[in-house]
Design an enzyme around this catalytic site. Structure first.
Site, mmCIF file in Angstrom:
data_model
loop_
_atom_site.group_PDB
_atom_site.id
_atom_site.type_symbol
_atom_site.label_atom_id
_atom_site.label_comp_id
_atom_site.label_asym_id
_atom_site.label_seq_id
_atom_site.Cartn_x
_atom_site.Cartn_y
_atom_site.Cartn_z
ATOM 1 N N ASP A 1 0.852 -1.185 0.000
ATOM 2 C CA ASP A 1 0.000 0.000 0.000
ATOM 3 C C ASP A 1 0.892 1.240 0.000
ATOM 4 O O ASP A 1 1.756 1.378 0.875
ATOM 5 C CB ASP A 1 -0.895 -0.026 1.239
ATOM 6 C CG ASP A 1 -2.068 0.940 1.129
ATOM 7 O OD1 ASP A 1 -2.439 1.293 0.001
ATOM 8 O OD2 ASP A 1 -2.606 1.327 2.182
ATOM 9 N N HIS B 1 -3.311 14.137 0.549
ATOM 10 C CA HIS B 1 -3.587 13.263 1.693
ATOM 11 C C HIS B 1 -2.423 13.294 2.688
ATOM 12 O O HIS B 1 -2.628 13.481 3.892
ATOM 13 C CB HIS B 1 -3.832 11.827 1.218
ATOM 14 C CG HIS B 1 -3.892 10.823 2.331
ATOM 15 N ND1 HIS B 1 -4.908 10.806 3.252
ATOM 16 C CD2 HIS B 1 -3.057 9.803 2.683
ATOM 17 C CE1 HIS B 1 -4.706 9.817 4.128
ATOM 18 N NE2 HIS B 1 -3.581 9.198 3.796
ATOM 19 N N GLU C 1 -10.296 4.347 3.588
ATOM 20 C CA GLU C 1 -9.331 5.010 2.704
ATOM 21 C C GLU C 1 -9.733 4.643 1.285
ATOM 22 O O GLU C 1 -9.673 3.469 0.900
ATOM 23 C CB GLU C 1 -7.893 4.576 3.013
ATOM 24 C CG GLU C 1 -7.425 5.041 4.384
ATOM 25 C CD GLU C 1 -5.907 4.988 4.574
ATOM 26 O OE1 GLU C 1 -5.245 4.173 3.903
ATOM 27 O OE2 GLU C 1 -5.395 5.780 5.396
ATOM 28 N N GLU D 1 -9.020 4.265 -2.379
ATOM 29 C CA GLU D 1 -7.777 4.101 -3.125
ATOM 30 C C GLU D 1 -8.059 3.447 -4.478
ATOM 31 O O GLU D 1 -9.157 2.951 -4.722
ATOM 32 C CB GLU D 1 -6.807 3.198 -2.339
ATOM 33 C CG GLU D 1 -6.624 3.609 -0.877
ATOM 34 C CD GLU D 1 -5.457 2.926 -0.192
ATOM 35 O OE1 GLU D 1 -4.737 2.164 -0.851
ATOM 36 O OE2 GLU D 1 -5.271 3.183 1.012
ATOM 37 N N ASP E 1 -9.269 0.694 1.974
ATOM 38 C CA ASP E 1 -8.296 0.214 2.959
ATOM 39 C C ASP E 1 -8.756 0.667 4.348
ATOM 40 O O ASP E 1 -8.256 1.646 4.904
ATOM 41 C CB ASP E 1 -6.912 0.778 2.620
ATOM 42 C CG ASP E 1 -5.829 0.207 3.520
ATOM 43 O OD1 ASP E 1 -5.915 -0.978 3.856
ATOM 44 O OD2 ASP E 1 -4.913 0.957 3.872
ATOM 45 N N ARG F 1 -7.945 4.306 13.245
ATOM 46 C CA ARG F 1 -6.975 5.387 13.526
ATOM 47 C C ARG F 1 -6.466 5.381 14.953
ATOM 48 O O ARG F 1 -5.319 5.782 15.194
ATOM 49 C CB ARG F 1 -7.633 6.743 13.241
ATOM 50 C CG ARG F 1 -8.124 6.924 11.817
ATOM 51 C CD ARG F 1 -7.008 6.824 10.814
ATOM 52 N NE ARG F 1 -7.520 7.000 9.443
ATOM 53 C CZ ARG F 1 -6.805 6.737 8.357
ATOM 54 N NH1 ARG F 1 -5.565 6.275 8.450
ATOM 55 N NH2 ARG F 1 -7.337 6.905 7.162
ATOM 56 N N GLN G 1 -3.904 2.699 15.149
ATOM 57 C CA GLN G 1 -2.739 3.105 14.353
ATOM 58 C C GLN G 1 -1.847 4.089 15.109
ATOM 59 O O GLN G 1 -0.620 3.948 15.109
ATOM 60 C CB GLN G 1 -3.229 3.731 13.041
ATOM 61 C CG GLN G 1 -2.130 4.033 12.034
ATOM 62 C CD GLN G 1 -2.694 4.506 10.683
ATOM 63 O OE1 GLN G 1 -3.912 4.491 10.462
ATOM 64 N NE2 GLN G 1 -1.817 4.913 9.779
ATOM 65 N N LYS H 1 -4.683 -1.862 10.156
ATOM 66 C CA LYS H 1 -5.040 -2.089 8.755
ATOM 67 C C LYS H 1 -5.318 -3.554 8.442
ATOM 68 O O LYS H 1 -6.007 -3.848 7.464
ATOM 69 C CB LYS H 1 -3.864 -1.654 7.856
ATOM 70 C CG LYS H 1 -3.361 -0.246 8.076
ATOM 71 C CD LYS H 1 -4.153 0.741 7.273
ATOM 72 C CE LYS H 1 -3.427 2.081 7.202
ATOM 73 N NZ LYS H 1 -4.103 2.970 6.252
ATOM 74 N N THR I 1 -9.281 -5.359 4.074
ATOM 75 C CA THR I 1 -9.134 -4.417 2.970
ATOM 76 C C THR I 1 -10.086 -4.892 1.888
ATOM 77 O O THR I 1 -10.021 -6.056 1.481
ATOM 78 C CB THR I 1 -7.691 -4.422 2.423
ATOM 79 O OG1 THR I 1 -6.790 -4.137 3.489
ATOM 80 C CG2 THR I 1 -7.519 -3.401 1.305
ATOM 81 N N GLU J 1 -9.593 12.924 7.307
ATOM 82 C CA GLU J 1 -9.419 14.248 6.688
ATOM 83 C C GLU J 1 -10.734 15.020 6.618
ATOM 84 O O GLU J 1 -10.769 16.224 6.870
ATOM 85 C CB GLU J 1 -8.828 14.102 5.285
ATOM 86 C CG GLU J 1 -7.408 13.568 5.266
ATOM 87 C CD GLU J 1 -7.059 13.018 3.900
ATOM 88 O OE1 GLU J 1 -6.567 13.788 3.065
ATOM 89 O OE2 GLU J 1 -7.299 11.811 3.654
#
Lengths: 403, 403
Positions: free
Chosen positions: A115, A122, A188, A190, A222, A226, A229, A242, A246, A351
């Protein structure tokens, strides 16, 4: 060339698209199919009856054998599918299934999953959220596409429900970590690239070899916890935040279908080392004009534009093997979160809610991170060769409570 | 029980050991074998003639089918191998090959590969070398086994030559990164754990389930390019610095053979969350008394003791799935560099040379990092059930120039 399939001409799944999936019905075991309009051409059946030599590539439950056959075969199969769907004399020789009648499964056996973190917007947003007093981008970011290996075994096909992960978290003010379901579960949005080539250890793939190496693209969500993480990621990067799931689209769009979507990347002001240099038609690296819609519980909350990505797919690919790492058919690399410069172009809730501090509107509601029962759908589209837009696979997933 | 195989009794490969490998000769294709003394019992042939029902597990070129059959079958096969090698009436019914006559290949198909960082001495040394003014251990280190996903596709069997990786590096004093062969190529002496169980997404493995989940152990050399790593690793962890090659032993030692090597871990002064708690026989987590020898060009340069590791194998396993990540047969996790408290117990050249600043003696030479042509051999041994020491598989690799 006009397809004889009713309703397909002018749709997002016209003859210039033709994505592949692994499909089954109650009556038919899993095999490859190609989408045309609202229908799916049964490639397994077509191969058995019309091109038995290709049955081992097409009448199988994963794209890997077709991918392993190499780019010339990819082109030949694609041309044959076009022929089957445009020559009216062949319409009685093939089987079409309804796209809503088939069950799709993971379209390829995933080898390794890498990834990346290729969106400057971002990476800058994340840097500002987590390190408000430091430089938003770390010093290596414009010199190499930063990336890490994810968990291949937890890649699931669109539609698979995702259990909220549990794990450790510790806010700076806490004395000790606590255990529980993630409180900051995120998406996420992607774009993913499926490698259809193997390469021995010690060799390298150059930036000019993208089309001979990458079979096609998928949508990717993904999922990211948070809070897990933030606590776990130093110094070896994200792991459990993660690795629980996915999601990828059931449909793999051949790279050939994206030819009309080619665009220059927005500009790389820092000169890169020769192995990362890519001279597209205009002397700069090539990206794709893929639009993404992020939908939460039926409301579009963001529209991330893939064309704004900093690092190109060919650069990500070249970086992957520059150290001599081998490739296997089924290797998979993803772009990292796609975020554009505008507020409504951000591909993560981190975000969109600016670290959870600024809830965003979802219809009548104000939201930050994912709640149990939420359903996220990522939808992808791009310019097609016939002048309209082609649909790429959607990525759908609902959040279930922690088990 | 005494084996009838000549020279095996009292050797490191006595009847209490019996590691498995995938072996072939010019005359016989790859299949499973079990080592006894200097000989290899041909398990493929034995199954075909004596236990045909087990041929799909044993007359195959990877351990995965046997592992997938589950822990009861692991025990049954091990008991049967003991019977074959101890009952003199059976000696004419089985085939022994010379261990030097067979070619070994990768013993299992690797699903996902997770590398931990479980040695306090290693993590402390690395912290001191890279952050001399900060805390040696990061705040999360004693609360969870820090780990990351490595590249499964570049795992190679012992004996495979390793090309020196190339890539980007940038020293703090450099203006810009440069590209070239790694100048700080290192080893990491580790112990690896092969998972023989699958688990759906959303479930968890507890610390009590190690023996039902882990089939066996291997030696591991996680080759590392320290200059690439220092530049690339923020914020997502090591990638190209590790992904070019990881060597594992050809021989997989069943976990059952390590029963006599069980030891308490040295003591975890920080209380861990319930999911990481493990009550071994003495109320603390269990490790293994595995000794490692690091040999460079025929000279032993370090003797890392696995018994000094902070995090236990069961804790690493429980952490892996606490977020609901799935397991596949063939998943593989490694301990991270094994380093003991003494200077000559460090399992990496980074530590032995203290960041390259203090060359260490290798016979008459002074060395820091690996040079082209160097050969590294990691040798592993542990107490066996018969009172002697059992040999685990060695991990051998020679460095070739960058291609």
């Amino acid at each position: 060339m006009i397809t004889w399939v009713e309703g397909a001409a002018g749709s997002p799944y016209d003859i210039d698209n033709l994505p592949y999936a692994v499909v089954s019905t109650d009556a038919t075991p899993a095999r490859l199919g190609a989408r045309i309009g609202d229908r799916v051409l049964d490639l397994g059946a077509a191969a058995r009856t019309l091109r038995p030599a290709w049955a081992p590539l097409l009448d199988v439950a994963a794209l890997n054998p077709l991918m392993a056959a190499g780019p010339r075969t990819w082109d030949e199969v694609r041309s044959w599918v076009v022929e089957l769907l445009t020559d009216p004399a062949l319409r009685d020789r093939v089987t079409l299934l309804g796209v809503d009648e088939v069950t799709t499964s993971l379209p390829f056996e995933v080898a390794d999953y890498v990834d990346y973190y290729a969106s400057e917007h971002h990476a800058t947003n994340v840097g500002r959220i987590f390190r408000p007093d430091g430089d938003a981008l770390l010093p290596n970011w414009k010199h190499l596409p930063v990336g890490y290996h994810g968990r291949a075994g937890s890649i699931v096909v669109s539609g698979t429900a995702v259990h909220r992960p549990a794990g450790q978290r510790k806010a700076p003010a806490d004395d000790a970590p606590t255990y529980g379901p993630s409180l900051r579960l995120d998406i996420e949005a992607e774009l993913g690239f499926v490698v259809g080539r193997s390469l021995p250890l010690g060799e390298r793939v150059g930036t000019a070899e993208l089309a001979d190496t990458v079979f096609g693209v998928t949508g990717v969500n993904d999922w990211s916890a948070r809070d897990l993480q933030a606590w776990e990621y130093v110094p070896l990067g994200p792991n459990l935040a993660k690795s629980f799931a996915t999601s990828v689209s059931a449909w793999v769009t051949p790279l050939a279908a994206l030819a009309a979507a080619r665009v220059d990347v927005p500009g790389q002001e820092v000169a890169v080392l020769p192995y990362l240099q890519e001279s597209g038609p205009n002397g700069v690296p090539s990206g794709y004009d893929v639009d993404v819609e992020v939908e939460l519980n039926g409301v579009v909350v963001a529209r991330p534009p893939y064309r704004t990505m900093y690092w190109s797919p060919a650069q990500m690919l070249a970086h992957l093997t520059v150290n001599g790492a081998s490739l296997r058919v089924g290797d998979f690399f993803a772009s990292g979160t796609i975020s554009g410069p505008e507020q409504d172009q951000r591909g993560s809730f981190l975000e969109l809610s600016w670290g959870g501090r600024e809830p965003f509107a979802v219809g009548e509601e104000q939201r930050t991170f994912l709640e149990d029962g939420d359903e996220v759908v990522l939808r992808y589209s791009a310019p097609g060769a016939l002048g309209g837009r082609i649909g790429l696979g959607e990525v759908r997933g609902r959040i279930l409570p922690t088990r």
